[in-house]
Design a protein around this motif. Structure first.
Motif: not given
Length: 219
Positions: A172-179, A181-194, A196-200
């Motif tokens: 969860n931390n790898y997806l949310r903070f390490d992978t 981006s700062k720009e994506e984190q502004k919309q974390s509920s959309l762009k950092c949710r699992n 989406i993030a797992i499929k990067k």
């Protein structure tokens, strides 16, 4: 689609969809997970009742093959295969001598006109998807890795974090903070949710650890 895959969790579904697309396997559909975060029955791990229910809801006339992917967890591969056999035998018209004996081998159920196979997610016989994901991460992971210090601190105070829980927290931390981006984190509920993030492209999909899972999917 000619094959259906049953998985345990949402993360399993997202990763298997990512891997099957990587392999170019368009003939596979991934079913809705056996468990989700709202399932009280799954709070302590995989629910036998939920697996039976999932198997009974499948329209077997729609598929040629059905694959089942479960986590080994701490019980191991053999015990998970035993569970799968028990649940399949609960279906109507399945012969009492039906038995899957190993992963990546299809067994035909003539009465359902279907072939069934299983794969058990593991590393060295134990673990789950998140255990595998930790081993195949391909991006620097300082935020996730520093959780080891947090875990050691808790251990020193008599608070033990189980490997299963730690691996999930690490991913969860790898997806949310390490992978993300700062720009994506502004919309974390959309762009950092699992979902989406797992499929990067943040996993080493050529890692040898995935070889048996790839074989399963390609079957």
């Amino acid at each position: 689609m000619s094959s259906l895959i049953i998985v345990e969790s949402d993360n399993d579904k997202y990763f298997i969809e990512k891997l099957k697309d990587k392999l170019g396997l368009s003939n596979i559909a991934v079913d809705q997970p056996i468990c989700n975060m709202k399932d009280i029955e799954c709070l302590n791990g995989l629910s036998e009742t939920k697996l039976i229910s999932t198997l009974k809801e499948i329209r077997y006339d729609k598929w040629k093959k059905v694959g089942i992917i479960l986590d080994a967890d701490n019980v191991g591969i053999e015990e998970r295969i035993k569970l799968i056999n028990k649940c399949i035998k609960s279906l109507d018209n399945v012969p009492s001598d039906f038995e899957i004996t190993k992963i990546n081998e299809f067994i035909e159920i003539t009465s359902l006109d279907i072939q069934i196979c299983c794969y058990i997610t593991n590393i060295s016989g134990k673990g789950e998807l998140e255990t595998v994901l930790r081993h195949i991460k391909s991006v620097d992971s300082p935020h996730a890795d520093c959780l080891e210090s947090w875990r050691a601190c808790l251990n020193s105070k008599g608070k033990v974090i189980k490997d299963k829980d730690f691996d999930k927290f690490w991913v969860n931390n790898y997806l949310r903070f390490d992978t993300c981006s700062k720009e994506e984190q502004k919309q974390s509920s959309l762009k950092c949710r699992n979902e989406i993030a797992i499929k990067k492209d943040i996993w080493d999909l050529n890692n040898e650890i995935l070889s048996e899972l790839k074989t399963f999917l390609e079957l």
